[in-house]
Design a protein around this motif. Structure first.
Motif, PDB file in Angstrom:
ATOM      1  N   SER A  57      49.178  34.454  41.041  1.00  0.00           N
ATOM      2  CA  SER A  57      47.958  35.257  40.986  1.00  0.00           C
ATOM      3  C   SER A  57      48.122  36.470  41.889  1.00  0.00           C
ATOM      4  O   SER A  57      48.564  36.339  43.039  1.00  0.00           O
ATOM      5  N   GLN A  59      46.263  40.432  43.006  1.00  0.00           N
ATOM      6  CA  GLN A  59      45.123  41.347  42.973  1.00  0.00           C
ATOM      7  C   GLN A  59      45.601  42.779  43.179  1.00  0.00           C
ATOM      8  O   GLN A  59      46.495  43.039  43.987  1.00  0.00           O
ATOM      9  N   GLU A  99      40.554  39.156  35.549  1.00  0.00           N
ATOM     10  CA  GLU A  99      39.131  39.255  35.882  1.00  0.00           C
ATOM     11  C   GLU A  99      38.917  40.236  37.023  1.00  0.00           C
ATOM     12  O   GLU A  99      39.801  40.429  37.854  1.00  0.00           O
ATOM     13  N   SER A 101      37.602  41.776  40.542  1.00  0.00           N
ATOM     14  CA  SER A 101      37.352  41.228  41.879  1.00  0.00           C
ATOM     15  C   SER A 101      36.263  42.070  42.548  1.00  0.00           C
ATOM     16  O   SER A 101      36.145  43.274  42.300  1.00  0.00           O
ATOM     17  N   TYR A 102      35.475  41.438  43.402  1.00  0.00           N
ATOM     18  CA  TYR A 102      34.323  42.099  44.012  1.00  0.00           C
ATOM     19  C   TYR A 102      34.312  41.867  45.512  1.00  0.00           C
ATOM     20  O   TYR A 102      34.771  40.840  46.015  1.00  0.00           O
ATOM     21  N   ASN A 103      33.765  42.832  46.212  1.00  0.00           N
ATOM     22  CA  ASN A 103      33.449  42.696  47.630  1.00  0.00           C
ATOM     23  C   ASN A 103      31.949  42.448  47.733  1.00  0.00           C
ATOM     24  O   ASN A 103      31.139  43.304  47.363  1.00  0.00           O
ATOM     25  N   VAL A 117      42.067  40.813  39.335  1.00  0.00           N
ATOM     26  CA  VAL A 117      42.945  39.694  39.676  1.00  0.00           C
ATOM     27  C   VAL A 117      43.557  39.164  38.380  1.00  0.00           C
ATOM     28  O   VAL A 117      42.840  38.803  37.444  1.00  0.00           O
TER      29      VAL A 117
END
Length: 240
Positions: A57, A59, A99, A101-103, A117
Motif C-alpha cells: 500500500s 500513498q 481511494e 486519503s484525507y486529513n 492510497v
C-alpha cells in the motif's frame, strides 16, 4: 499421526418408528422400528502448509503516483516470493484498491483531501511450512506493508478424516447399543449412515514487529494443530 481425541457427547435421537408403514417404506424394505443416533469423532494433525494474505500500500498526491509506487512495490514482492521458492501457481492477485486519503485534523474540522492510497493484495500459499517465518520476513523487507492474516491447512487430510470417521462410527455404535439395552430391545443391522465433516484451523500467531520490517530475524510463527470433527448419523434396525 496424533491419536483420536476423545469424542464429546453429541446430541442423540432415539426413534421408534410406528408399525404402520407407508407404501414407500414397505416398497423400500425400510425396517418397521429403528434407533437413530449421532456419533462424533475428532482427530488432530499438524498443519503442513500455510496461506498468507499480504499486500503493498502506498500513498501519494496523485492517483497515478500512488498506483506507480504500489506497482513497483508489488513487483519487488513478487520477485522476492519467487526467490523464496514460491511457485507462480501459489500466488493469486487479490484486492486492488485506489481511494482518496484525507486529513481530518483541520482548523475548521472539515476533511481535507491530501492525495490517494493505492493497495494491491496477494494471496500466497506456502507449501513448506518450515519456511513460513522466513517468507514473511523476506516479503516485508522487500516492500510488503500489509499482512492481513495467516491460515494453516493440511495438503492431504484424508488420513485424519478417516481417523475421525472411524471414531464417529464407533461412538454411534456404542450409543445405539446402550439405548437398545436400556429399551430392552436387540440392536439390528445398520440401515443408513450420513456424515458431515468440519475443519477447525488453528489461530495463527506471528510477531507484528515483522510487519514494520524491523530486524533481520525471521518472523516467529506458531502453527498449532488442526482439529477435524466428523459427525455421523446412523440408523439401526431394531431386531425382531
Amino acid at each position: 499421526m496424533p491419536s483420536i481425541l476423545k469424542a464429546a457427547l453429541p446430541a442423540m435421537v432415539l426413534a421408534v418408528m410406528p408399525l404402520t408403514l407407508t407404501a414407500q417404506q414397505v416398497t423400500a424394505g425400510f425396517p418397521a422400528r429403528t434407533i437413530q443416533v449421532v456419533g462424533e469423532g475428532r482427530a488432530s494433525t499438524a498443519p503442513d502448509m500455510a496461506r498468507i494474505s499480504l499486500g503493498v500500500s502506498h500513498q501519494a498526491k496523485t492517483a497515478g503516483e500512488a498506483m506507480d509506487a504500489m506497482a513497483q512495490g508489488t513487483s519487488a514482492v513478487l520477485a522476492r516470493l519467487g526467490t523464496e521458492g514460491i511457485s507462480q501457481n501459489d500466488i493469486q492477485t487479490g484486492q486492488l484498491m485506489l481511494e482518496p486519503s484525507y486529513n481530518y485534523n483541520t482548523p475548521d474540522g472539515n476533511p481535507e483531501m491530501t492525495g490517494f492510497v493505492a493497495t494491491q493484495m496477494l494471496d500466497v500459499t506456502v507449501r513448506d511450512i518450515g519456511k513460513l517465518g522466513e517468507v514473511l520476513d523476506a516479503v516485508v523487507t522487500d516492500g510488503a506493508n500489509r499482512v492481513n492474516g495467516v491460515s494453516f491447512d493440511v495438503a492431504d487430510p484424508r488420513a485424519a478424516t478417516d481417523e475421525a470417521r472411524r471414531d464417529a462410527v464407533t461412538d454411534a455404535r456404542d450409543r445405539a447399543a446402550l439405548y437398545a439395552d436400556a429399551a430392552g430391545v436387540a440392536l439390528g443391522e445398520v440401515v443408513t449412515i450420513s456424515e458431515s465433516t468440519v475443519y477447525s484451523p488453528p489461530m495463527p500467531m506471528y510477531d507484528a514487529r515483522g510487519v514494520a520490517g524491523a530486524g533481520a530475524e525471521a518472523v516467529p510463527v506458531a502453527p498449532g494443530s488442526l482439529s477435524l470433527m466428523t459427525n455421523v448419523t446412523v440408523t439401526y434396525a431394531i431386531a425382531e
